[in-house]
Design an enzyme around this catalytic site. Sequence first.
Site, PDB file in Angstrom:
ATOM      1  N   GLY A  77      -1.780  -8.515  -7.029  1.00 38.81           N
ATOM      2  CA  GLY A  77      -2.971  -7.054  -6.669  1.00 38.81           C
ATOM      3  C   GLY A  77      -4.609  -7.915  -6.427  1.00 38.81           C
ATOM      4  O   GLY A  77      -4.370  -8.098  -7.933  1.00 38.81           O
ATOM      5  N   ALA A  78      -4.910  -7.854  -5.369  1.00 39.47           N
ATOM      6  CA  ALA A  78      -6.394  -8.733  -6.181  1.00 39.47           C
ATOM      7  C   ALA A  78      -7.674  -8.551  -6.971  1.00 39.47           C
ATOM      8  O   ALA A  78      -7.436  -9.202  -7.921  1.00 39.47           O
ATOM      9  CB  ALA A  78      -6.797  -8.743  -4.687  1.00 39.47           C
TER      10      ALA A  78
ATOM     11  N   ARG B 171      -3.104 -18.608  -7.830  1.00 42.49           N
ATOM     12  CA  ARG B 171      -2.756 -17.991  -6.287  1.00 42.49           C
ATOM     13  C   ARG B 171      -4.323 -18.003  -5.611  1.00 42.49           C
ATOM     14  O   ARG B 171      -5.308 -18.210  -5.770  1.00 42.49           O
ATOM     15  CB  ARG B 171      -2.833 -16.289  -6.427  1.00 42.49           C
ATOM     16  CG  ARG B 171      -1.746 -15.597  -7.562  1.00 42.49           C
ATOM     17  CD  ARG B 171      -0.818 -14.528  -6.989  1.00 42.49           C
ATOM     18  NE  ARG B 171       0.276 -14.596  -5.726  1.00 42.49           N
ATOM     19  CZ  ARG B 171       0.110 -13.227  -5.554  1.00 42.49           C
ATOM     20  NH1 ARG B 171       0.050 -12.190  -5.909  1.00 42.49           N
ATOM     21  NH2 ARG B 171       0.580 -13.708  -4.659  1.00 42.49           N
TER      22      ARG B 171
ATOM     23  N   GLN C  22       7.103  -3.731  -3.540  1.00 37.40           N
ATOM     24  CA  GLN C  22       6.126  -3.734  -4.109  1.00 37.40           C
ATOM     25  C   GLN C  22       5.832  -2.390  -3.175  1.00 37.40           C
ATOM     26  O   GLN C  22       5.524  -1.348  -4.569  1.00 37.40           O
ATOM     27  CB  GLN C  22       4.717  -4.923  -3.780  1.00 37.40           C
ATOM     28  CG  GLN C  22       4.247  -5.783  -4.077  1.00 37.40           C
ATOM     29  CD  GLN C  22       4.624  -7.001  -3.118  1.00 37.40           C
ATOM     30  OE1 GLN C  22       5.571  -6.526  -2.387  1.00 37.40           O
ATOM     31  NE2 GLN C  22       3.936  -8.137  -3.728  1.00 37.40           N
TER      32      GLN C  22
ATOM     33  N   ASP D  98      -6.642  -8.313   0.206  1.00 39.92           N
ATOM     34  CA  ASP D  98      -6.961  -9.593  -0.473  1.00 39.92           C
ATOM     35  C   ASP D  98      -8.454 -10.298  -0.308  1.00 39.92           C
ATOM     36  O   ASP D  98      -9.002 -10.680  -0.918  1.00 39.92           O
ATOM     37  CB  ASP D  98      -6.266 -10.671  -0.703  1.00 39.92           C
ATOM     38  CG  ASP D  98      -4.745  -9.534  -1.636  1.00 39.92           C
ATOM     39  OD1 ASP D  98      -4.334  -8.850  -0.993  1.00 39.92           O
ATOM     40  OD2 ASP D  98      -4.394 -10.158  -2.309  1.00 39.92           O
TER      41      ASP D  98
ATOM     42  N   ASN E 227      -4.087  -9.212   4.115  1.00 42.47           N
ATOM     43  CA  ASN E 227      -3.848  -8.411   2.879  1.00 42.47           C
ATOM     44  C   ASN E 227      -1.782  -8.969   3.859  1.00 42.47           C
ATOM     45  O   ASN E 227      -1.506  -9.901   3.915  1.00 42.47           O
ATOM     46  CB  ASN E 227      -4.607  -7.054   3.854  1.00 42.47           C
ATOM     47  CG  ASN E 227      -3.528  -6.200   2.273  1.00 42.47           C
ATOM     48  OD1 ASN E 227      -3.671  -6.299   1.382  1.00 42.47           O
ATOM     49  ND2 ASN E 227      -2.718  -5.419   3.008  1.00 42.47           N
TER      50      ASN E 227
HETATM   51  O1  MRU Z   1       1.262 -10.117  -3.813  1.00 36.56           O
HETATM   52  P1  MRU Z   1       0.945  -9.149  -4.063  1.00 36.56           P
HETATM   53  O2  MRU Z   1       0.904  -7.967  -4.195  1.00 36.56           O
HETATM   54  O3  MRU Z   1      -0.462  -9.936  -5.290  1.00 36.56           O
HETATM   55  O4  MRU Z   1      -0.240  -8.800  -2.948  1.00 36.56           O
HETATM   56  C1  MRU Z   1      -1.255  -7.726  -3.158  1.00 36.56           C
HETATM   57  C2  MRU Z   1      -1.835  -6.771  -2.338  1.00 36.56           C
HETATM   58  O5  MRU Z   1      -1.241  -7.713  -1.170  1.00 36.56           O
HETATM   59  C3  MRU Z   1      -2.670  -5.330  -2.235  1.00 36.56           C
HETATM   60  O6  MRU Z   1      -2.688  -5.243  -0.680  1.00 36.56           O
HETATM   61  C4  MRU Z   1      -4.021  -5.983  -2.716  1.00 36.56           C
HETATM   62  O7  MRU Z   1      -4.456  -7.337  -3.161  1.00 36.56           O
HETATM   63  C5  MRU Z   1      -5.118  -5.339  -2.069  1.00 36.56           C
HETATM   64  S1  MRU Z   1      -4.586  -4.132  -3.009  1.00 36.56           S
HETATM   65  C6  MRU Z   1      -6.009  -3.898  -4.313  1.00 36.56           C
END
Ligand code: MRU
Length: 368
Positions: free
Chosen positions: A53-54, A92, A209, A250, A260
Amino acid sequence: MTARVHDRIRAVLWHQNRVRLLDQRRLPDTIDYLDLARCDEVAQAITDMVVRGAPAIGIAAAYGVVLAARTCAASDWRRAIEPDMERLAAARPTAVNLHWAIARMRAVIDRLNRDAARADSTMPDPAMSDLGHELLAEARRIHEEDIAANYRMGELGAALLDGNSVLTHCNTGSLATGGYGTALGVIRNGFHAGRIAKVYADETRPWLQGARLTAWELVQDGIPVTLLCDAAAASLLRQGDVGWVIVGADRVAANGDVANKIGTYNLAINARHHGVKFMVVAPTSTIDLATASGDDIDIEYRDAGEMLSSRALSEHGVAVWNPVFDITPAELIDALVTERGVLHRPDRAKLAALLRLRQKNGAITAPL
Ligand code: MRU
């Protein structure tokens, strides 16, 4: 900061001089925390999706810089800390919050360096003695500001809701942020205010997720949720009871394009086709004006193993294409909710104005 209603989960903590992470690979079956004492362990945890999550990976990285400072030799810290920060930044590629948080930590180091350069060279190095303290204070600020931004976005986004159902994608909640969440913050607030009939969540293949994290998180916080597989979203939107699709981001490029979780773009097209509104909820730490458009965003590709349910498939030579983010063009977004306000139909000029920057020939040049 006082927690709000439906707000009990925290996935990133600073605990007894270590970074404590709720291991998201093991949810929902096992609740397990990892206590990390070294910066390289934090970088590896980000790559391995212990924390994801970003905003959450930005916060974890900020605490990782604190660990880097605490473990490097006093005589050599200026040189020694840099590779650790580079390792964190490379953990990442897509979420800009990671780079944003490290840049904030680097600014503290640069300030201490300037102070040290001005100080009397016969005195002990003031920068080194202050370093751990100042970096921890900054990491805590980054963490607290993120939660405060989520509370604000929760209020602003919920005010747009119309009492219909909502559909969300991926996990954008307490697990993905400092706490409360971006899109899930709007859903928490909207549910509490009685502005949401029903919450639908995509399972979000391939890492699930939505099924493993969002469903678990909402149940923990007393919000009923209905899960669907990603491919069912068009049929759901056709039924007509969903008023808004609500997602996080993201990275938001300067022209309003949004990176995203893979599948977000499908949802935006589906939403527009069915006359359903599409909301992106992201703090300004996710806005990257240095990236002109979505075409310039580095999309992460992850291991084929995330998709191959059976080893036999790879043994038979089945190839896998596994981009884990996609780009939603700005023109498909009805509202971008940030802690500084809501942009309806976001574009380059509106984003620049939100951040109070001057535009010249379409390019962003300087603060107003
Ligand atoms: O690969 P992840 O689980 O890190 O991806 C997360 C997302 O795509 C969320 O939608 C994004 O970070 C926004 S949420 C605060």
